[in-house]
Write an enzyme that holds these catalytic residues in place. Structure first.
Site, PDB file in Angstrom:
ATOM      1  N   GLU A   1     -57.035  37.766  -1.583  1.00  0.00           N
ATOM      2  CA  GLU A   1     -56.915  37.271  -0.097  1.00  0.00           C
ATOM      3  C   GLU A   1     -56.492  38.215   0.913  1.00  0.00           C
ATOM      4  O   GLU A   1     -55.376  38.813   0.809  1.00  0.00           O
ATOM      5  CB  GLU A   1     -56.030  36.031  -0.422  1.00  0.00           C
ATOM      6  CG  GLU A   1     -55.719  35.459   1.073  1.00  0.00           C
ATOM      7  CD  GLU A   1     -54.882  34.329   1.343  1.00  0.00           C
ATOM      8  OE1 GLU A   1     -53.955  33.970   2.332  1.00  0.00           O
ATOM      9  OE2 GLU A   1     -54.543  33.856   0.034  1.00  0.00           O
TER      10      GLU A   1
ATOM     11  N   ARG B   1     -53.836  39.354   9.855  1.00  0.00           N
ATOM     12  CA  ARG B   1     -52.633  39.477  10.385  1.00  0.00           C
ATOM     13  C   ARG B   1     -52.447  40.874  11.116  1.00  0.00           C
ATOM     14  O   ARG B   1     -51.460  41.212  11.829  1.00  0.00           O
ATOM     15  CB  ARG B   1     -51.348  39.365   9.443  1.00  0.00           C
ATOM     16  CG  ARG B   1     -51.434  38.079   8.535  1.00  0.00           C
ATOM     17  CD  ARG B   1     -50.266  37.960   7.592  1.00  0.00           C
ATOM     18  NE  ARG B   1     -50.184  36.908   7.180  1.00  0.00           N
ATOM     19  CZ  ARG B   1     -49.454  36.527   5.990  1.00  0.00           C
ATOM     20  NH1 ARG B   1     -48.471  37.553   5.592  1.00  0.00           N
ATOM     21  NH2 ARG B   1     -49.334  35.697   5.502  1.00  0.00           N
TER      22      ARG B   1
ATOM     23  N   THR C   1     -54.888  33.580   6.044  1.00  0.00           N
ATOM     24  CA  THR C   1     -54.629  33.310   7.637  1.00  0.00           C
ATOM     25  C   THR C   1     -55.287  33.214   8.711  1.00  0.00           C
ATOM     26  O   THR C   1     -55.249  33.316   9.765  1.00  0.00           O
ATOM     27  CB  THR C   1     -53.372  34.667   8.144  1.00  0.00           C
ATOM     28  OG1 THR C   1     -52.746  35.042   6.854  1.00  0.00           O
ATOM     29  CG2 THR C   1     -52.335  33.930   9.016  1.00  0.00           C
TER      30      THR C   1
ATOM     31  N   LYS D   1     -54.034  25.003  -0.933  1.00  0.00           N
ATOM     32  CA  LYS D   1     -53.168  25.807  -0.817  1.00  0.00           C
ATOM     33  C   LYS D   1     -51.857  25.236  -0.436  1.00  0.00           C
ATOM     34  O   LYS D   1     -51.795  24.537   0.519  1.00  0.00           O
ATOM     35  CB  LYS D   1     -53.325  27.059   0.139  1.00  0.00           C
ATOM     36  CG  LYS D   1     -52.185  28.068   0.024  1.00  0.00           C
ATOM     37  CD  LYS D   1     -52.703  29.214   1.140  1.00  0.00           C
ATOM     38  CE  LYS D   1     -51.456  30.261   1.071  1.00  0.00           C
ATOM     39  NZ  LYS D   1     -51.948  31.314   1.850  1.00  0.00           N
TER      40      LYS D   1
END
Length: 217
Positions: A45, A49, A73, A133
């Site tokens: 993953e 960011r 994210t 998640k």
């Protein structure tokens, strides 16, 4: 949606451990990916960011055969579009607003929406999601939360992330409603800053061994 959720479940189950990475440069992205691949972890993953995240995702999909990369994210429809255009194999969110859930439901790749409470997971279930998640896993109850969710939400499966380490990874992965665990313990900041890719590779191999041990028990 049902087909994409089945693909998400297969992807998470095959991964077992999902390294969560944040990269500052394209060269760092290459080095991290290579160390993880050499350690036996081919699914990761990559969080959105940093300014280079989308470019790094696209580059790794072009340059590293066999790698499976999820965009992490993911916060809005713009992230969804950019990630899919870059070649993301799946999408992961830290939490999921109703607007984001609706956009994810229309995405043409597997998605793993994030949540932290039974109410949030019920809302995701209403949208057709069955693989979610749990984040931040340890902060919201960890193993106790997963065990608590297993009764009323028997058709949901989870990828807990947040506070998972080499020491407790097997405990999380052993839960019947857990398909995969997310973590960054194999990407210690000091190792990354020192360019100690051998340590990253060894830790990734250890993580792969944990998965094999749980699955073969």
């Amino acid at each position: 949606m049902q087909d994409r959720q089945a693909r998400a479940a297969d992807l998470l189950r095959a991964a077992g451990v999902l390294p969560v990475i944040t990269v500052r440069t394209l060269d760092e992205a290459r080095a991290i990916a290579d160390a993880l691949l050499e350690g036996g972890l081919n699914t990761l993953e990559l969080t959105l960011r940093t300014p280079v995240a989308i470019d790094a995702l696209a580059m790794l999909k072009r340059e590293r055969a066999g790698i499976v990369i999820g965009a992490g994210t993911v916060l809005d429809a713009g992230h969804i579009r950019a990630s899919i255009d870059a070649g993301a194999d799946f999408l992961v969110t830290p939490g999921t607003t109703p607007t984001l859930a609706a956009a994810l439901a229309e995405a043409d790749v597997p998605v793993v929406p994030g949540g932290a409470t039974p109410t949030e997971f019920l809302a995701l279930r209403d949208h057709g999601f069955r693989n979610c998640k749990l984040f931040p896993a340890s902060a919201v109850g960890g193993l106790a939360m997963l065990k608590g969710l297993a009764g009323p939400l028997q058709d949901l499966r989870f990828c807990p992330t947040g506070g998972i380490s080499e020491a407790n990874a097997a405990d999380f992965l052993s839960q019947p409603n857990v398909l995969c665990i997310g973590g960054s313990w194999m990407l210690d900041k000091a190792w990354i800053e020192a360019g100690d890719w051998a340590r990253v590779r060894a830790s990734a191999a250890g993580a792969a061994k944990i998965v094999a041990g749980v699955r073969n028990a």
